[in-house]
Design a protein around this motif. Structure first.
Motif, PDB file in Angstrom:
ATOM      1  N   ALA A   1      83.587  38.142  68.884  1.00  0.00           N
ATOM      2  CA  ALA A   1      83.024  39.481  68.653  1.00  0.00           C
ATOM      3  C   ALA A   1      81.753  39.722  69.467  1.00  0.00           C
ATOM      4  N   GLY A   2      81.183  38.627  69.992  1.00  0.00           N
ATOM      5  CA  GLY A   2      79.917  38.759  70.712  1.00  0.00           C
ATOM      6  C   GLY A   2      78.760  39.145  69.798  1.00  0.00           C
ATOM      7  N   ASP A   3      78.904  38.820  68.530  1.00  0.00           N
ATOM      8  CA  ASP A   3      77.883  39.177  67.546  1.00  0.00           C
ATOM      9  C   ASP A   3      77.427  37.915  66.813  1.00  0.00           C
ATOM     10  N   PHE A   4      76.170  37.513  67.053  1.00  0.00           N
ATOM     11  CA  PHE A   4      75.665  36.262  66.467  1.00  0.00           C
ATOM     12  C   PHE A   4      74.576  36.538  65.432  1.00  0.00           C
ATOM     13  N   SER A   5      74.586  37.759  64.940  1.00  0.00           N
ATOM     14  CA  SER A   5      73.538  38.162  64.001  1.00  0.00           C
ATOM     15  C   SER A   5      73.762  37.539  62.635  1.00  0.00           C
ATOM     16  N   LYS A   6      72.684  37.515  61.849  1.00  0.00           N
ATOM     17  CA  LYS A   6      72.802  37.037  60.474  1.00  0.00           C
ATOM     18  C   LYS A   6      73.859  37.847  59.727  1.00  0.00           C
ATOM     19  N   ALA A   7      73.860  39.172  59.986  1.00  0.00           N
ATOM     20  CA  ALA A   7      74.819  40.033  59.279  1.00  0.00           C
ATOM     21  C   ALA A   7      76.247  39.557  59.515  1.00  0.00           C
ATOM     22  N   PHE A   8      76.550  39.141  60.759  1.00  0.00           N
ATOM     23  CA  PHE A   8      77.909  38.657  61.043  1.00  0.00           C
ATOM     24  C   PHE A   8      78.132  37.279  60.429  1.00  0.00           C
ATOM     25  N   LEU A   9      77.158  36.385  60.643  1.00  0.00           N
ATOM     26  CA  LEU A   9      77.327  34.998  60.186  1.00  0.00           C
ATOM     27  C   LEU A   9      77.306  34.886  58.660  1.00  0.00           C
ATOM     28  N   ASP A  10      76.818  35.914  57.996  1.00  0.00           N
ATOM     29  CA  ASP A  10      76.835  35.918  56.526  1.00  0.00           C
ATOM     30  C   ASP A  10      78.257  35.918  55.955  1.00  0.00           C
ATOM     31  N   ARG A  11      79.254  36.189  56.846  1.00  0.00           N
ATOM     32  CA  ARG A  11      80.649  36.049  56.390  1.00  0.00           C
ATOM     33  C   ARG A  11      80.895  34.615  55.940  1.00  0.00           C
ATOM     34  N   TYR A  12      80.257  33.698  56.654  1.00  0.00           N
ATOM     35  CA  TYR A  12      80.360  32.284  56.269  1.00  0.00           C
ATOM     36  C   TYR A  12      79.685  32.058  54.912  1.00  0.00           C
ATOM     37  N   ASP A  13      78.475  32.618  54.767  1.00  0.00           N
ATOM     38  CA  ASP A  13      77.735  32.466  53.515  1.00  0.00           C
ATOM     39  C   ASP A  13      78.574  32.966  52.334  1.00  0.00           C
ATOM     40  N   ARG A  14      79.138  34.141  52.506  1.00  0.00           N
ATOM     41  CA  ARG A  14      79.953  34.700  51.410  1.00  0.00           C
ATOM     42  C   ARG A  14      81.216  33.875  51.209  1.00  0.00           C
ATOM     43  N   GLY A  15      81.778  33.393  52.308  1.00  0.00           N
ATOM     44  CA  GLY A  15      83.039  32.653  52.243  1.00  0.00           C
ATOM     45  C   GLY A  15      82.923  31.365  51.459  1.00  0.00           C
ATOM     46  N   TRP A  16      81.934  30.524  51.806  1.00  0.00           N
ATOM     47  CA  TRP A  16      81.852  29.244  51.092  1.00  0.00           C
ATOM     48  C   TRP A  16      81.374  29.441  49.650  1.00  0.00           C
ATOM     49  N   ARG A  17      80.542  30.483  49.443  1.00  0.00           N
ATOM     50  CA  ARG A  17      80.112  30.723  48.052  1.00  0.00           C
ATOM     51  C   ARG A  17      81.292  31.123  47.180  1.00  0.00           C
ATOM     52  N   ALA A  18      82.173  31.962  47.726  1.00  0.00           N
ATOM     53  CA  ALA A  18      83.339  32.381  46.947  1.00  0.00           C
ATOM     54  C   ALA A  18      84.188  31.175  46.577  1.00  0.00           C
ATOM     55  N   ARG A  19      84.233  30.201  47.479  1.00  0.00           N
ATOM     56  CA  ARG A  19      85.102  29.053  47.266  1.00  0.00           C
ATOM     57  C   ARG A  19      84.431  27.969  46.400  1.00  0.00           C
TER      58      ARG A  19
END
Lengths: 395, 63
Positions: A315-333
């Protein structure tokens, strides 16, 4: 060494790092993994017991790194009453005793086969920043400094977790949320290869003694002691030596190896991503606070981390907003169980030997179909109603 | 201000097993593990002694 450039830089080639590298490489990112040691997985700093139900989820196939498969776990109260947890009552939570160095190497091989590159004997000494964003790391290989510029940097640097802190992510833990651990590999002991054993009580304040069998007569015998309950020097060793001296089956054994280390028994970090960086595994305090096990959670989060890293590169997007998908992902799991087990740990740390005895007695005499908080509390109420009050907050 | 106590980290290998427990627990991130050498930043260290207790083998002393 010339400065290098990559899409994804993974710092640390433990299970979480290699898993992140594999999933990022599989999805088309250029991945570079740096490891400060000369040999991946060695020296081992691990009790080497792990559950097995999560392996298919992250794509790990059983390999030569399995020492043996246990039937269950045994919990020993201070009076040595035993409560057995088996596959039926705990689902697939029970599992393997492993050769941890072989396991780490197998994961690194998976990552390399997926396309990741590895640099050994290469330590991160700082992060590179552009404005507020992390854009790689300053490293040293064989003592020679150079820079690796990366679109996304992953801190998978384990319990020591310096990279995340350099980037401004808080990974600090309180003394209540860490165990100081020591373990001997012992031969000539009478261990039962069908079980992983756990001994609770004031023999290991705020932790436990573990016996993980490696083979007939060979076992990892270790201890974790809560840092807030330690008053002097080398107490983890003293507690372990005392315990061994009182157990003839192990006192007659011979020590052939020793490992130590810190294990966090904390809630996970509040923030696992910032601009250009994510933290994963022990570095992100993902260790299960009740069991002290970190491999499964590190690998599960690693898969998510690698996937998000690759997506962010595409996506060419390295912002916290984008990388927070990881934060939400592992928290959900993982997060619900991490908090639940942290609360359980907080409670167990306060129990006296007398209450431990009654708790284990209740569990061992009441037939449990399935191990759940509800069933455990019911067993306690049926057998030892006088200690129900202790667990009121869980009702 | 009272003069600071002295922190000794024995990292020659006589006691230290390079496990990194001290590094991870340091609230100020001022202990560094470099293969077989552990150093700390005198200026940042507040002698909180958490690392002394965290060390499983007693390789860190304060006096």
């Amino acid at each position: 060494m010339q400065d290098l450039k990559t899409d994804v830089l993974v710092i640390g080639a433990g299970p979480a790092g290699s898993m992140t590298a594999k999933w990022a490489a599989k999805q088309g990112a250029h991945v570079l993994v740096i490891e400060k040691r000369q040999e991946i997985g060695s020296p081992v700093r691990c009790g080497e017991g792990m559950s097995k139900d999560w392996l298919p989820e992250v794509g790990i196939k059983p390999g030569k790194w399995i020492n043996l498969e246990v039937e269950g776990a045994r919990i020993f109260a201070p009076n040595e009453t035993v409560f057995e947890i088996n596959e039926k009552s705990a689902g697939n939570e029970v599992g393997y005793v492993v050769e941890r160095d072989g396991f780490d190497k197998a994961l690194a091989i998976d990552a390399a086969n997926a396309g990741a590159e590895f640099l050994l004997k290469t330590a991160a000494v700082g992060v590179l920043k552009d404005g507020g964003r992390v854009v790689g790391a300053r490293v040293k290989q064989f003592g020679e400094p150079f820079e690796i510029r990366a679109k996304v940097t992953i801190a998978a640097d384990g319990f020591e977790s310096q990279v995340g802190r350099w980037a401004g992510l808080s990974t600090n833990i309180s003394t209540r949320d860490m165990d100081s651990c020591l373990q001997y590999r012992m031969t000539n002991v009478d261990c039962d290869t069908r079980y992983c054993d756990f001994y609770l009580g004031k023999i290991a304040p705020g932790g436990y003694v573990w016996i993980f069998p490696k083979d007939q007569g060979l076992a990892n015998v270790g201890i974790g002691v809560q840092l807030s309950k330690i008053t002097g020097m080398a107490e983890a060793r003293k507690y372990l030596d005392d315990w061994i001296a009182k157990h003839p089956a192990y006192a007659k054994g011979k020590k052939i190896d020793m490992v130590g280390g810190g294990v966090s028994i904390s809630p996970p970090v509040k923030q696992s991503a910032a601009d250009g960086i994510m933290i994963v595994g022990d570095a992100a305090r993902m260790i299960d606070p009740l069991t002290g096990g970190g491999i499964a959670n590190g690998c599960i989060a690693g898969k998510i981390c690698g996937t998000v890293a690759a997506n962010s590169v595409h996506a060419g997007d390295f912002s916290k907003a984008f990388l927070d998908r990881y934060d939400r992902g592992w928290r959900a799991r993982l997060e619900e169980k991490l908090y639940r087990n942290w609360l359980a740990k907080e409670k167990l740390c306060t129990l006296s030997d007398e209450i431990f005895n009654k708790l284990v007695d209740a569990l061992s005499t009441v037939h449990l179909q399935k191990l759940s908080v509800h069933n455990i509390l019911k067993a306690v109420r049926d057998k030892h109603p006088e200690i129900t009050q202790e667990f009121a907050e869980f009702l | 201000m009272p003069s600071k106590k002295t922190l000794h980290i024995e990292s020659s290998g006589q006691l230290c097993i390079y496990c990194g427990a001290c590094v991870g627990v340091c609230p100020l991130n001022c202990i560094y593990l470099d293969e077989t050498r552990i150093t700390f930043d005198e200026k940042i260290c507040t002698r909180c002694e958490i690392c002394v207790k965290a060390c499983p083998v007693g390789a860190i002393e304060i006096d």
